[in-house]
Design a protein around this motif. Structure first.
Motif, PDB file in Angstrom:
ATOM      1  N   ARG A 188       0.360  18.071  -1.840  1.00  0.00           N
ATOM      2  CA  ARG A 188      -0.553  18.062  -2.910  1.00  0.00           C
ATOM      3  C   ARG A 188      -0.643  19.020  -3.887  1.00  0.00           C
ATOM      4  O   ARG A 188      -0.140  20.139  -3.349  1.00  0.00           O
ATOM      5  CB  ARG A 188      -1.972  17.469  -2.349  1.00  0.00           C
ATOM      6  N   LYS A 194       0.890  -1.188  -0.196  1.00  0.00           N
ATOM      7  CA  LYS A 194      -0.056   0.153  -0.008  1.00  0.00           C
ATOM      8  C   LYS A 194       0.841   1.205   0.116  1.00  0.00           C
ATOM      9  O   LYS A 194       0.343   2.076  -0.649  1.00  0.00           O
ATOM     10  CB  LYS A 194      -0.756  -0.035   1.005  1.00  0.00           C
ATOM     11  N   MET A 247      -9.561  16.677  -0.314  1.00  0.00           N
ATOM     12  CA  MET A 247      -9.281  17.640   0.746  1.00  0.00           C
ATOM     13  C   MET A 247      -9.576  19.039   0.622  1.00  0.00           C
ATOM     14  O   MET A 247      -9.752  19.616   1.625  1.00  0.00           O
ATOM     15  CB  MET A 247      -7.510  17.365   0.648  1.00  0.00           C
ATOM     16  N   TRP A 259     -10.068  -6.411   3.726  1.00  0.00           N
ATOM     17  CA  TRP A 259      -9.196  -5.559   3.961  1.00  0.00           C
ATOM     18  C   TRP A 259      -9.711  -4.344   4.406  1.00  0.00           C
ATOM     19  O   TRP A 259      -9.329  -3.403   5.355  1.00  0.00           O
ATOM     20  CB  TRP A 259      -7.754  -5.649   3.427  1.00  0.00           C
ATOM     21  N   LEU A 289     -10.129   3.774   1.057  1.00  0.00           N
ATOM     22  CA  LEU A 289      -9.560   3.982   2.558  1.00  0.00           C
ATOM     23  C   LEU A 289      -8.848   5.420   2.746  1.00  0.00           C
ATOM     24  O   LEU A 289      -9.148   6.093   3.712  1.00  0.00           O
ATOM     25  CB  LEU A 289      -8.360   2.893   2.976  1.00  0.00           C
ATOM     26  N   VAL A 290      -8.328   5.742   1.640  1.00  0.00           N
ATOM     27  CA  VAL A 290      -7.748   7.290   1.595  1.00  0.00           C
ATOM     28  C   VAL A 290      -8.803   8.316   1.736  1.00  0.00           C
ATOM     29  O   VAL A 290      -8.586   9.260   2.043  1.00  0.00           O
ATOM     30  CB  VAL A 290      -6.961   7.191   0.118  1.00  0.00           C
ATOM     31  N   GLU A 299       2.018   1.883  -3.453  1.00  0.00           N
ATOM     32  CA  GLU A 299       0.868   2.562  -4.329  1.00  0.00           C
ATOM     33  C   GLU A 299       0.902   4.072  -3.980  1.00  0.00           C
ATOM     34  O   GLU A 299       0.503   4.729  -4.641  1.00  0.00           O
ATOM     35  CB  GLU A 299      -0.462   2.013  -3.715  1.00  0.00           C
ATOM     36  N   HIS A 326      -8.998  18.130  -5.407  1.00  0.00           N
ATOM     37  CA  HIS A 326      -8.848  16.972  -4.357  1.00  0.00           C
ATOM     38  C   HIS A 326      -9.987  17.125  -3.371  1.00  0.00           C
ATOM     39  O   HIS A 326     -10.399  18.332  -3.036  1.00  0.00           O
ATOM     40  CB  HIS A 326      -7.458  17.527  -3.673  1.00  0.00           C
ATOM     41  N   LEU A 328      -0.415  14.329   1.416  1.00  0.00           N
ATOM     42  CA  LEU A 328      -1.443  15.392   1.371  1.00  0.00           C
ATOM     43  C   LEU A 328      -1.095  16.776   1.774  1.00  0.00           C
ATOM     44  O   LEU A 328      -1.492  18.011   0.906  1.00  0.00           O
ATOM     45  CB  LEU A 328      -2.691  15.192   2.361  1.00  0.00           C
ATOM     46  N   HIS A 354       0.526   8.859   4.041  1.00  0.00           N
ATOM     47  CA  HIS A 354      -0.700   9.545   3.205  1.00  0.00           C
ATOM     48  C   HIS A 354      -0.707  10.958   3.712  1.00  0.00           C
ATOM     49  O   HIS A 354      -0.748  11.894   2.815  1.00  0.00           O
ATOM     50  CB  HIS A 354      -1.927   8.847   3.482  1.00  0.00           C
ATOM     51  N   GLN A 387       3.953   3.332 -11.192  1.00  0.00           N
ATOM     52  CA  GLN A 387       4.595   4.592 -10.659  1.00  0.00           C
ATOM     53  C   GLN A 387       6.087   4.310 -11.084  1.00  0.00           C
ATOM     54  O   GLN A 387       6.909   5.083 -10.983  1.00  0.00           O
ATOM     55  CB  GLN A 387       4.431   4.957  -9.262  1.00  0.00           C
ATOM     56  N   PRO A 447      -2.606  12.085  -7.162  1.00  0.00           N
ATOM     57  CA  PRO A 447      -1.908  11.659  -8.446  1.00  0.00           C
ATOM     58  C   PRO A 447      -1.528  10.400  -8.620  1.00  0.00           C
ATOM     59  O   PRO A 447      -1.557   9.897  -9.820  1.00  0.00           O
ATOM     60  CB  PRO A 447      -0.446  12.602  -8.606  1.00  0.00           C
ATOM     61  N   ASN A 448      -1.733   9.621  -7.701  1.00  0.00           N
ATOM     62  CA  ASN A 448      -1.342   8.065  -7.868  1.00  0.00           C
ATOM     63  C   ASN A 448      -2.625   7.245  -8.444  1.00  0.00           C
ATOM     64  O   ASN A 448      -3.802   7.553  -7.743  1.00  0.00           O
ATOM     65  CB  ASN A 448      -0.659   7.474  -6.404  1.00  0.00           C
ATOM     66  N   ARG A 449      -2.313   6.304  -9.166  1.00  0.00           N
ATOM     67  CA  ARG A 449      -3.420   5.411  -9.570  1.00  0.00           C
ATOM     68  C   ARG A 449      -3.449   4.375  -8.191  1.00  0.00           C
ATOM     69  O   ARG A 449      -2.702   3.693  -7.682  1.00  0.00           O
ATOM     70  CB  ARG A 449      -3.203   4.685 -10.466  1.00  0.00           C
ATOM     71  N   LEU A 450      -4.634   4.366  -7.668  1.00  0.00           N
ATOM     72  CA  LEU A 450      -5.004   3.636  -6.549  1.00  0.00           C
ATOM     73  C   LEU A 450      -5.831   2.557  -6.775  1.00  0.00           C
ATOM     74  O   LEU A 450      -6.729   2.728  -7.571  1.00  0.00           O
ATOM     75  CB  LEU A 450      -5.511   4.628  -5.434  1.00  0.00           C
ATOM     76  N   ARG A 451      -5.651   1.449  -6.121  1.00  0.00           N
ATOM     77  CA  ARG A 451      -6.485   0.154  -6.205  1.00  0.00           C
ATOM     78  C   ARG A 451      -8.091   0.614  -5.588  1.00  0.00           C
ATOM     79  O   ARG A 451      -7.814   1.768  -4.550  1.00  0.00           O
ATOM     80  CB  ARG A 451      -6.124  -0.949  -5.365  1.00  0.00           C
ATOM     81  N   GLU A 481      -9.907  -0.488  -3.121  1.00  0.00           N
ATOM     82  CA  GLU A 481      -9.710  -0.604  -1.774  1.00  0.00           C
ATOM     83  C   GLU A 481      -9.026   0.410  -1.195  1.00  0.00           C
ATOM     84  O   GLU A 481      -9.240   0.994   0.151  1.00  0.00           O
ATOM     85  CB  GLU A 481      -9.388  -2.074  -1.154  1.00  0.00           C
ATOM     86  N   THR A 482      -7.800   0.764  -1.734  1.00  0.00           N
ATOM     87  CA  THR A 482      -6.877   2.025  -1.370  1.00  0.00           C
ATOM     88  C   THR A 482      -7.594   3.242  -1.323  1.00  0.00           C
ATOM     89  O   THR A 482      -7.517   4.103  -0.503  1.00  0.00           O
ATOM     90  CB  THR A 482      -5.576   2.086  -2.090  1.00  0.00           C
ATOM     91  N   ARG A 514      -9.421  -8.117  -0.469  1.00  0.00           N
ATOM     92  CA  ARG A 514      -9.236  -6.835  -0.534  1.00  0.00           C
ATOM     93  C   ARG A 514     -10.277  -5.995  -0.046  1.00  0.00           C
ATOM     94  O   ARG A 514     -10.104  -4.898   0.804  1.00  0.00           O
ATOM     95  CB  ARG A 514      -8.821  -6.428  -1.954  1.00  0.00           C
ATOM     96  N   HIS A 517      -9.773   8.510   5.193  1.00  0.00           N
ATOM     97  CA  HIS A 517      -8.854   9.204   6.043  1.00  0.00           C
ATOM     98  C   HIS A 517      -8.685  10.675   5.848  1.00  0.00           C
ATOM     99  O   HIS A 517      -8.522  11.444   6.826  1.00  0.00           O
ATOM    100  CB  HIS A 517      -7.343   8.505   5.502  1.00  0.00           C
ATOM    101  N   ILE A 518      -9.033  11.056   4.483  1.00  0.00           N
ATOM    102  CA  ILE A 518      -9.038  12.597   3.999  1.00  0.00           C
ATOM    103  C   ILE A 518     -10.066  13.207   5.088  1.00  0.00           C
ATOM    104  O   ILE A 518     -10.010  14.357   5.535  1.00  0.00           O
ATOM    105  CB  ILE A 518      -9.221  12.688   2.567  1.00  0.00           C
TER     106      ILE A 518
END
Lengths: 233, 233
Positions: free
Chosen positions: A233, A94, B173, B90, B222-223, A97, B171, A230, A226, A134, B212-216, B218-219, B87, B226-227
């Motif tokens: 960002r 993760k 955020m 998780w 979660l992200v 990622e 974003h 941020l 993370h 990446q 900017p990142n390609r996330l799965r 489930e990620t 996943r 968290h934001i």
């Protein structure tokens, strides 16, 4: 997109490793003249042509390459291996990622796990790096103790240690400054030992909170990474 | 600290379920008069005394209770089940660690997975809730389609859909406002279908980036969670 890994491509190594050659030629049945992609793990992706489809050392020539622009900051997390190894592997996947640059592992005084298979972890990291698109493989190192890992922290880092202290609830999000390089220490399941904390403070580390929730070690590591993303960002 | 789960404790149900009773009495060998903890999954933790150590329905009386203060915001993530079920499990575990309030699952037009065992997921969620020491069990529901899940979004929510669009790099955020309740839609591995996106925009959802990142899948879920926590820190 099938991506292969050759860290020494810019040093003139223009063939795949034995494992990757076998996968490329025997499993995926690529042949002479086929175009494939090779990542160097430092953010550059090469389009290459297979010149000699040798299943033990597949030789290629470079057609073109593309490089992601530098993101302008670097994140290093120092973390104790978790009791359950899968949780550490999950963290590595993760964090890759999210584009992490460096992961240092250390055995803390209160760590329950005292062994770590870095080769297995490296393989997991390479797979995650290919998958993430990446193409940054973080530097990963294992230190025998908290003190060794602490001493290895470069001088130019913004230094933080994630330690729950209700009398000092300053959030990493508010303490870290944009840009530059960061090191954040995350404690083991048994938390930091008192002398480890003292050593960190003496080495200029600032105590930070990652929020009001009790987080598992691997979650804390990911959340710290993370937060630094941020801020930038 | 061993914690048991009884969602109906405030409705006067003062015994454990058959599964939990068996674990409490047969496995942990608790007896009459022992003090244990029971969570209701809504943020209240009860200290109770065992009155009848029945391994099929362990009866207890309440000694005291404590409740976490309301955090002042609520996060709901609507997410498509991942192809690899682990996943999704998780995601549920980690989102509970971060204190998520609601998780809605939907089968998108481009979802590869078309089935989901909600009972198994509920068990995982209860275990994560006990472990997290927050004792909040998120409401979890499964919708047959994106449209059904969209239509079930309450009117008072700040509404976001995480969709990668280089021409609209705003974003989450920066777009979400502090306080209140949020719903964020996360797409399946095959991404949203065009008509799903149009339906979301018509329903007042705002397109946001998660970085900017390609996330799965489930990620990304979660992200996003968290934001929203960070905005309300």
């Amino acid at each position: 997109m099938e991506v292969f890994y050759q860290p020494d491509i810019l040093n003139g190594v223009h063939h795949l490793s034995a494992d990757e050659s076998k996968h490329c030629i025997k499993v995926l049945r690529h042949g002479k003249g086929d175009r494939i992609y090779v990542a160097d793990g430092r953010g550059t992706l090469f389009e290459v042509r297979i010149e000699d489809p040798n299943p033990k050392a597949c030789v290629f020539s470079i057609i073109s390459h593309s490089r992601r622009p530098d993101k302008g900051f670097a994140v290093s997390i120092a973390i104790a291996p978790t009791k359950n190894n899968e949780r550490t592997e999950w963290f590595v996947e993760k964090a890759i990622e999210l584009g992490i640059d460096e992961i240092n592992f250390y055995f803390g005084r209160h760590s329950e796990r005292k062994k770590m298979n870095m080769e297995r972890l490296h393989k997991k990291a390479v797979a995650a790096m290919k998958q993430s698109e990446q193409f940054i493989l973080p530097a990963m190192k294992l230190y025998d103790s908290f003190a060794d890992c602490l001493a290895a922290t470069p001088a130019d880092r913004q230094r933080f240690i994630a330690h729950v202290d209700p009398s000092h609830p300053y959030h990493l999000m508010d303490m870290a400054e944009k840009g530059g390089a960061y090191t954040v220490f995350i404690g083991p399941e048994g938390d930091f030992a008192e002398d480890e904390l003292v050593a960190a403070f003496e080495a200029g580390f600032t105590k930070v909170s990652l929020g009001p929730n009790r987080l598992r070690t691997e979650t804390a590591g990911l959340v710290a990474c993370h937060i630094l993303n941020l801020i930038n960002r």
